[in-house]
Scaffold this motif. Sequence first.
Motif, PDB file in Angstrom:
ATOM      1  N   GLN A  91      11.832  -3.156 -11.374  1.00  0.00           N
ATOM      2  CA  GLN A  91      10.487  -3.672 -11.146  1.00  0.00           C
ATOM      3  C   GLN A  91       9.799  -2.928 -10.009  1.00  0.00           C
ATOM      4  N   PRO A  92       8.500  -2.602 -10.152  1.00  0.00           N
ATOM      5  CA  PRO A  92       7.771  -1.981  -9.048  1.00  0.00           C
ATOM      6  C   PRO A  92       7.808  -2.887  -7.816  1.00  0.00           C
ATOM      7  N   TRP A  93       8.097  -2.286  -6.669  1.00  0.00           N
ATOM      8  CA  TRP A  93       8.316  -3.059  -5.447  1.00  0.00           C
ATOM      9  C   TRP A  93       7.315  -2.702  -4.348  1.00  0.00           C
ATOM     10  N   ALA A  94       7.057  -1.397  -4.184  1.00  0.00           N
ATOM     11  CA  ALA A  94       6.117  -0.949  -3.160  1.00  0.00           C
ATOM     12  C   ALA A  94       5.559   0.401  -3.576  1.00  0.00           C
ATOM     13  N   ALA A  95       4.333   0.704  -3.116  1.00  0.00           N
ATOM     14  CA  ALA A  95       3.675   1.940  -3.552  1.00  0.00           C
ATOM     15  C   ALA A  95       2.890   2.562  -2.412  1.00  0.00           C
ATOM     16  N   ARG A  96       2.665   3.860  -2.555  1.00  0.00           N
ATOM     17  CA  ARG A  96       1.860   4.611  -1.598  1.00  0.00           C
ATOM     18  C   ARG A  96       1.217   5.766  -2.332  1.00  0.00           C
ATOM     19  N   GLU A  97      -0.066   6.005  -2.091  1.00  0.00           N
ATOM     20  CA  GLU A  97      -0.772   7.150  -2.659  1.00  0.00           C
ATOM     21  C   GLU A  97      -1.514   7.855  -1.542  1.00  0.00           C
ATOM     22  N   ALA A  98      -1.147   9.105  -1.309  1.00  0.00           N
ATOM     23  CA  ALA A  98      -1.785   9.874  -0.239  1.00  0.00           C
ATOM     24  C   ALA A  98      -1.395  11.338  -0.374  1.00  0.00           C
ATOM     25  N   LEU A 119       9.220  -0.094   3.338  1.00  0.00           N
ATOM     26  CA  LEU A 119       9.142   0.804   4.483  1.00  0.00           C
ATOM     27  C   LEU A 119       7.705   0.887   4.982  1.00  0.00           C
ATOM     28  N   PRO A 120       7.494   1.204   6.266  1.00  0.00           N
ATOM     29  CA  PRO A 120       6.130   1.361   6.772  1.00  0.00           C
ATOM     30  C   PRO A 120       5.356   2.412   5.976  1.00  0.00           C
ATOM     31  N   GLY A 121       4.082   2.122   5.761  1.00  0.00           N
ATOM     32  CA  GLY A 121       3.228   3.041   5.023  1.00  0.00           C
ATOM     33  C   GLY A 121       3.101   2.712   3.551  1.00  0.00           C
ATOM     34  N   PHE A 122       3.940   1.800   3.046  1.00  0.00           N
ATOM     35  CA  PHE A 122       3.877   1.381   1.644  1.00  0.00           C
ATOM     36  C   PHE A 122       3.255  -0.006   1.540  1.00  0.00           C
ATOM     37  N   PRO A 163      12.583  14.309  13.376  1.00  0.00           N
ATOM     38  CA  PRO A 163      12.343  12.870  13.427  1.00  0.00           C
ATOM     39  C   PRO A 163      10.853  12.516  13.472  1.00  0.00           C
ATOM     40  N   VAL A 164      10.466  11.606  12.574  1.00  0.00           N
ATOM     41  CA  VAL A 164       9.081  11.163  12.439  1.00  0.00           C
ATOM     42  C   VAL A 164       9.055   9.639  12.558  1.00  0.00           C
ATOM     43  N   ARG A 165       8.143   9.117  13.353  1.00  0.00           N
ATOM     44  CA  ARG A 165       7.985   7.670  13.502  1.00  0.00           C
ATOM     45  C   ARG A 165       6.800   7.216  12.641  1.00  0.00           C
ATOM     46  N   VAL A 166       7.029   6.210  11.808  1.00  0.00           N
ATOM     47  CA  VAL A 166       5.986   5.659  10.934  1.00  0.00           C
ATOM     48  C   VAL A 166       5.844   4.175  11.262  1.00  0.00           C
ATOM     49  N   GLN A 167       4.590   3.713  11.414  1.00  0.00           N
ATOM     50  CA  GLN A 167       4.366   2.340  11.848  1.00  0.00           C
ATOM     51  C   GLN A 167       3.241   1.703  11.056  1.00  0.00           C
ATOM     52  N   ASP A 168       3.382   0.414  10.769  1.00  0.00           N
ATOM     53  CA  ASP A 168       2.283  -0.360  10.214  1.00  0.00           C
ATOM     54  C   ASP A 168       2.311  -1.744  10.859  1.00  0.00           C
ATOM     55  N   ALA A 169       1.558  -2.692  10.319  1.00  0.00           N
ATOM     56  CA  ALA A 169       1.433  -4.008  10.951  1.00  0.00           C
ATOM     57  C   ALA A 169       2.749  -4.783  10.992  1.00  0.00           C
ATOM     58  N   LEU A 170       3.738  -4.381  10.172  1.00  0.00           N
ATOM     59  CA  LEU A 170       4.988  -5.126  10.080  1.00  0.00           C
ATOM     60  C   LEU A 170       6.126  -4.471  10.864  1.00  0.00           C
ATOM     61  N   GLY A 171       5.821  -3.408  11.585  1.00  0.00           N
ATOM     62  CA  GLY A 171       6.858  -2.776  12.392  1.00  0.00           C
ATOM     63  C   GLY A 171       6.891  -1.273  12.233  1.00  0.00           C
ATOM     64  N   ALA A 172       7.983  -0.674  12.668  1.00  0.00           N
ATOM     65  CA  ALA A 172       8.083   0.790  12.667  1.00  0.00           C
ATOM     66  C   ALA A 172       9.452   1.232  12.173  1.00  0.00           C
TER      67      ALA A 172
END
Length: 320
Positions: free
Chosen positions: A32-39, A143-146, A106-115
């Motif tokens: 089942q589709p769970w999370a998505a990102r388009e960029a 994951l952050p960004g999705f 190493p890359v740090r990715v963050q959104d409203a729910l954490g990093a």
Amino acid sequence: MAAPARRLCHVAFHVPTGQPLARDLQRLFGFQPWAAREAGGWRQLALRSGDAVFLVNEGAGPREPLYGLDPRHAVPSATNLCFDVADAGAAARALAAKGSCVLVPPVRVQDALGAATYTVVSSPAGNLSLTLLERTGYRGPFLPGFRPLSSKTGPGWFSHVDHLTLACTRGSSPTLMRWFHDCLGFHHLPLSPGEDPELGFEVTAGSGQGGLRLTALQTRPCSAVPTLVLAESLPGAASGPDQVQQFLARHRGPGLQHVGLYTPNITEATEGVTLAGGRLLIPPKAYYQLGSDVPCPAAGSRPLGESGAGQGTSDPSCRS
């Protein structure tokens, strides 16, 4: 060990735009589709069944897709394994000290729910790269960004990834075994009593017909990290190329040949995949005809998907 793997986060595929892999994972295998990102020219879709997660990276953009990289490989394939580690930065430094190439620092990715912090390193297995992920404390579903997608569940045939099999060139298994031991904390898992780690376990196809040499690795018993199986062809005058030889030729080198998915009910899963139009393959007869005192890696099961299935597992091919 340089960076002990604590858990498999996901298996990542890279496919061109319009390739139906994501659709087939849903239609044939109940993911089942769970999370998505388009960029940036990429459409990234995470699909889930239980704890088994596949990340399908579709397209090709000027920048690398998040949590991975574009292998720029001629054949659409599963090209990345993402493992949770305690410290992504320390892992990158430790693997670099052991000779691995750090493909994405190493890359740090963050959104409203954490990093989360990730790094991508090379492996000795052809086009297969490894993403090492530090996400302790992230509260989101993936994951952050999705962006999260519907929580609606499907048939739920599969609960987790049971094993990952790498197609290897002949004679390379001992070298790969030592690398996964030194770098990620894998240890030899005997498939037969008294098995020599340097020789592995031979599955023959009959006199003069060749066969496979299998070497199994695990991090620790009852670990959340799947068993890793190294598979290489045995010398022999087979009537045609075996599955490992076919993979090496098509992919121009070693890589992730298949994923074994665990199902609590193989009969139900088999029927579900068949009714959805999935194609079942029949393994070589000798694969299930070993002595009762030898624990065959696929004993007591029925085949399902694009490769032979282990007990309670089904193996959809990672060859797209």
